[in-house]
Every structure is written in structure tokens, then in C-alpha cells.
Motif scaffolding. Structure first.
Motif: not given
Length: 185
Positions: A39-40, A43, A94, A125
Motif C-alpha cells: 500500500w505504501s 501511495c 501510506h 491503513v
């Protein structure tokens, strides 16, 4: 580029589903750590893509091109602005709060849409970050952060628990995917 970032995220999330399904203690920890990492990375790539511009959002908003910068160039700029005096600071791509600050600092033309999607109440998150930190840095302090966020639980069991018909990690993957799609609007 954004479509490619989204495909990469979906591919990584799909791979993590198999690891979560093994139900092994170490696999759950590994998958949770890698879920936040995936996810990070998405982003950060999204910030770079939005900064460089030259595309039209799915809602038809044009984002004008700029002289391109790499992810490392943008990270250096953010480090100079936000990491002063903190040694080896690196962007927490994130974090919804940091993402908002980064988008504002970079004057992203689509920052309102991005920040709204990233700060949505379905973005898991915060929960994932607390559990990831516990799994990566086991100790009383990180366990206390888990307890403060979700109560006194067995962290692995918490990740594997059912919420309705799906396990918590399945909800996280679905919600990260939904949030990612919303960032494209």
C-alpha cells in the motif's frame, strides 16, 4: 502509469491473499507487513504520477504535465521539507495525514480528490499500520499500541477473525483496492 501502479498493487494484494490463507502464525505476520508495504509503495507511486501530471482523471479532470521528477527526487524534496533534523527520515507514503501534507506541499492539481480517497473511512491503513508495527518490532510498546487501537487481543487471531462472512484481512485487501480505485477519479 496509474493503471500500471494499480495493476501492480492488485497483483501484490492477490499474492498476499494466498499467504494469509495459510493461517500460519508467521505467514499472517509476514503478509500483514507486506500488505502495508504494498500500500505504501502504491501511495508513493501515486504521488509521483500525480506530480508529473499529463493525464485526465476518470472523472474527466485534466492534470497538466510538469517537468518530470522521479520518486527519489520527490522523496528528497519531502525529506528537506518534513524530515529536518531527523536523520534517516523517509516519507511514510501510506499515512493519510502525511499524504495530505505531501500533496499540499507538491501542489498536486488533483490533491482534493486524492486526499478525499486516502482519508476515507474505508481506508484500513491505521489498523494495518499498528499491527504491522507490532509484527515487525515485537515488544511491550508496540503491543500496547495494538491494545490502544483494537483492544487486548491476540494480534494474529485479530487479523484472521471473521467480520461477517469475510476475514479481517480480506476486508483490508478489498478496502485498499476500493480506495486505490477511488484515487483514480
Amino acid at each position: 502509469m496509474t493503471a500500471e501502479c494499480l495493476k501492480t498493487l492488485v497483483r501484490r494484494l492477490s499474492g498476499l491473499s494466498g499467504i494469509f490463507q495459510s493461517f500460519e502464525h508467521i505467514s499472517t505476520e509476514y503478509a500483514t507487513i507486506n500488505l502495508l508495504n504494498a500500500w505504501s509503495e502504491y501511495c508513493g507511486d501515486l504521488l509521483v504520477y500525480s506530480y508529473n501530471g499529463g493525464f485526465i482523471t476518470t472523472t474527466g479532470t485534466p492534470v497538466a504535465p510538469r517537468p518530470p521528477k522521479s520518486k527519489e527526487q520527490i522523496a528528497q524534496e519531502l525529506r528537506a521539507r518534513f524530515g529536518r533534523g531527523r536523520g534517516s527520515w523517509h516519507p511514510s507514503w501510506h499515512s493519510p495525514d502525511q499524504f495530505r501534507n505531501f500533496a499540499r506541499h507538491l501542489s498536486l492539481q488533483n490533491q482534493r480528490e486524492l486526499v478525499a480517497a486516502m482519508g476515507s473511512n474505508i481506508n484500513p491503513v491505521v489498523d494495518v499500520r499498528v499491527l504491522r508495527n507490532f509484527f515487525a518490532h515485537k515488544g511491550q510498546n508496540t503491543y500496547q499500541q495494538v491494545c490502544d487501537k483494537v483492544g487486548p487481543v491476540n494480534p494474529v487471531q485479530y487479523v484472521q477473525d471473521y467480520i461477517g462472512a469475510a476475514r479481517r484481512w480480506e476486508n483490508w485487501i478489498f478496502n485498499f483496492s476500493t480506495t486505490a480505485v477511488a484515487t483514480l477519479e
